[in-house]
Design a protein around this motif. Sequence first.
Motif, mmCIF file in Angstrom:
data_model
loop_
_atom_site.group_PDB
_atom_site.id
_atom_site.type_symbol
_atom_site.label_atom_id
_atom_site.label_comp_id
_atom_site.label_asym_id
_atom_site.label_seq_id
_atom_site.Cartn_x
_atom_site.Cartn_y
_atom_site.Cartn_z
ATOM 1 N N ARG A 144 -57.329 14.470 -6.945
ATOM 2 C CA ARG A 144 -57.926 13.362 -6.194
ATOM 3 C C ARG A 144 -57.396 13.340 -4.756
ATOM 4 N N ALA A 145 -56.104 13.549 -4.619
ATOM 5 C CA ALA A 145 -55.503 13.549 -3.275
ATOM 6 C C ALA A 145 -56.028 14.718 -2.440
ATOM 7 N N ASN A 146 -56.075 15.896 -3.045
ATOM 8 C CA ASN A 146 -56.577 17.066 -2.307
ATOM 9 C C ASN A 146 -58.006 16.863 -1.835
ATOM 10 N N ALA A 147 -58.834 16.256 -2.706
ATOM 11 C CA ALA A 147 -60.228 15.995 -2.322
ATOM 12 C C ALA A 147 -60.291 14.938 -1.224
ATOM 13 N N GLY A 148 -59.543 13.871 -1.392
ATOM 14 C CA GLY A 148 -59.583 12.777 -0.423
ATOM 15 C C GLY A 148 -59.082 13.187 0.955
ATOM 16 N N LEU A 149 -58.129 14.102 0.983
ATOM 17 C CA LEU A 149 -57.547 14.545 2.254
ATOM 18 C C LEU A 149 -58.356 15.660 2.919
ATOM 19 N N GLY A 150 -59.264 16.287 2.152
ATOM 20 C CA GLY A 150 -60.047 17.389 2.711
ATOM 21 C C GLY A 150 -59.244 18.669 2.879
ATOM 22 N N VAL A 151 -58.456 18.994 1.848
ATOM 23 C CA VAL A 151 -57.585 20.173 1.928
ATOM 24 C C VAL A 151 -58.397 21.455 1.766
ATOM 25 N N GLY A 152 -58.119 22.422 2.587
ATOM 26 C CA GLY A 152 -58.792 23.719 2.487
ATOM 27 C C GLY A 152 -57.821 24.849 2.778
ATOM 28 N N GLN A 153 -58.316 26.066 2.658
ATOM 29 C CA GLN A 153 -57.450 27.221 2.902
ATOM 30 C C GLN A 153 -58.123 28.194 3.868
ATOM 31 N N ILE A 154 -57.323 28.867 4.628
ATOM 32 C CA ILE A 154 -57.818 29.841 5.598
ATOM 33 C C ILE A 154 -58.622 30.941 4.898
#
Length: 498
Positions: A144-154
């Motif tokens: 949920r946190a990763n989705a809410g923060l918009g986490v992505g990878q190079i």
Amino acid sequence: SNGASVPALIIGTGYGGSVAALRLAQAGVPVEMVEMGMTWDTPGSDGKIFPKVTAPDKRAYWLRTKSKAPVSNFFGFPIDSDIPRYTGVLDAEEFAGITVYQGRGVGGGSLVNGGMAVTPKRTRFAGILPSVDANEMYDTYYPRANAGLGVGQIDATWFESADCYQYARVGRKHAQRSGFAWTFVPDVYDWNYMKAEQAGTVPRSALDGQVMYGNDYGKKSLVQTYLAQALATGRVNVSSLHKVTSVTPASGGGYTVTIDQINTNGDTVATKTVTAAKVFFAAGSVGTSKLLVKLKATGALPLLNNEVGKGWGDNGNVMCGRANHMWDPTGTLQSTIPCSGIDNWDAGGAFAEVAPLPTGIETYASLYLSITNTTRRAEFTWNAAANKVDLSWQTAWKQDSINMAKSIFDKINSKEGTIYRTDLFGGYKIWQDGLTYHPLGGVVLNKATDNYGRLQGYDGLYAIDGSLIPGNTTVNPFVTITALAERNIDNILANDPM
Ligand code: FAD
């Protein structure tokens, strides 16, 4: 406004505060957020909201008259400069044994941080938050946190050719030649935007030296994510340049919150009181700890327990630079957003980020920020004579962290035939051992609070930020702070009538 009565008041607009605001508002609760820093939405005379790391001006620092850069010297020359006193975005808060860097403004630390958004290895979680159910965290709240923060990878293919990550490729080569595990590090920076920056089709931010004093473009701070969603509910109001100074039980129930409105010189221009049924302390590890230690000692909240102020750690932060050979240039164009790290946690107690040195010239330097497994913990205490909160951290304790970081860099230096840089931190120091970017603890979960952040001694008072985490997260902390806040607010909304 002065004299108002509100259902929920949140102190601070960083990760913990933004999660609480969104989830309370979605549940129908009107929310008042109080933030001592500024709202960063207006460009200055240079057309930019924020200055570059190489050119700090008044916008860079919280009420200082001289900049205080973590890399303080270059080839022997001090680089700090005089700046006008202003409510700038980065606070270099000085305690006796350590300088604690923190974001100031609507969005808290998300305004100034590198956006590195790392979920700790599950096997290490029990050591981070022993009273928290790991299954719940890894099945529900970290996602949920990763989705809410918009986490992505190079993009791993793009990484191989991008000029701006030559420094990271050099970091990888050296790590791997010494047999260390090297990994990409996820980030909330918009990686497509960064590609466009490299291609020269959009205004540059990460590729124009912006990070520690804010990013104009590209970075998804809380302003673009949790706070935007919270404000879109129509139930959240944010007051910036307002600093909470006291919280105490109100005679008719709830809490009287005293708030100083300040100007950009830091002077109080008005003092207001608000009555709040619930108060969420989300002022960050240092801010929340300082408030609660003071309020307990001065009699505003005397029933807080003796755990308040304890269990503070620096996430083992220590920095160093290595001098590379002439055949290993790290590049004149360096993205300020780190994208990779060296994981030697299990064997040596260190996780090191390959960090940029975005000076615009070839430095032949590799810079690293290590997070280490130090067990040192300090305590905040009320200093009545000086009317302030002290922190018992000692600079000498960093030696543990240095030894752990050396488990990586002594080996790399010996393999590469290279040496440490001695010109970056002043006084011929190899190690930047005087700071942390990752303050954690002071109001530890399940000690100063129940297992969900309810402060012991007072119904309706909560801590919901980095102060809950006892000193170390094994990686960069904000994903864990966000996920824990998601978990705690779920429980609070389910059980506490609002
Ligand atoms: P914060 O984000 O610190 O928010 C607290 C807010 O409360 C602040 O806005 C503050 O101004 C406000 N406040 C404090 N006291 C009061 C008061 N009395 N009244 C009103 N308002 C108040 N972490 C990572 O995971 N990855 C990274 O790449 C990373 N890089 C970093 C780089 C830098 C330069 C810095 C400084 C930090 C970095 N961090 C990083 C750490 C991360 O930003 C923090 O761990 C995180 O912001 C803490 O979240 P929080 O919710 O506990 O508090």
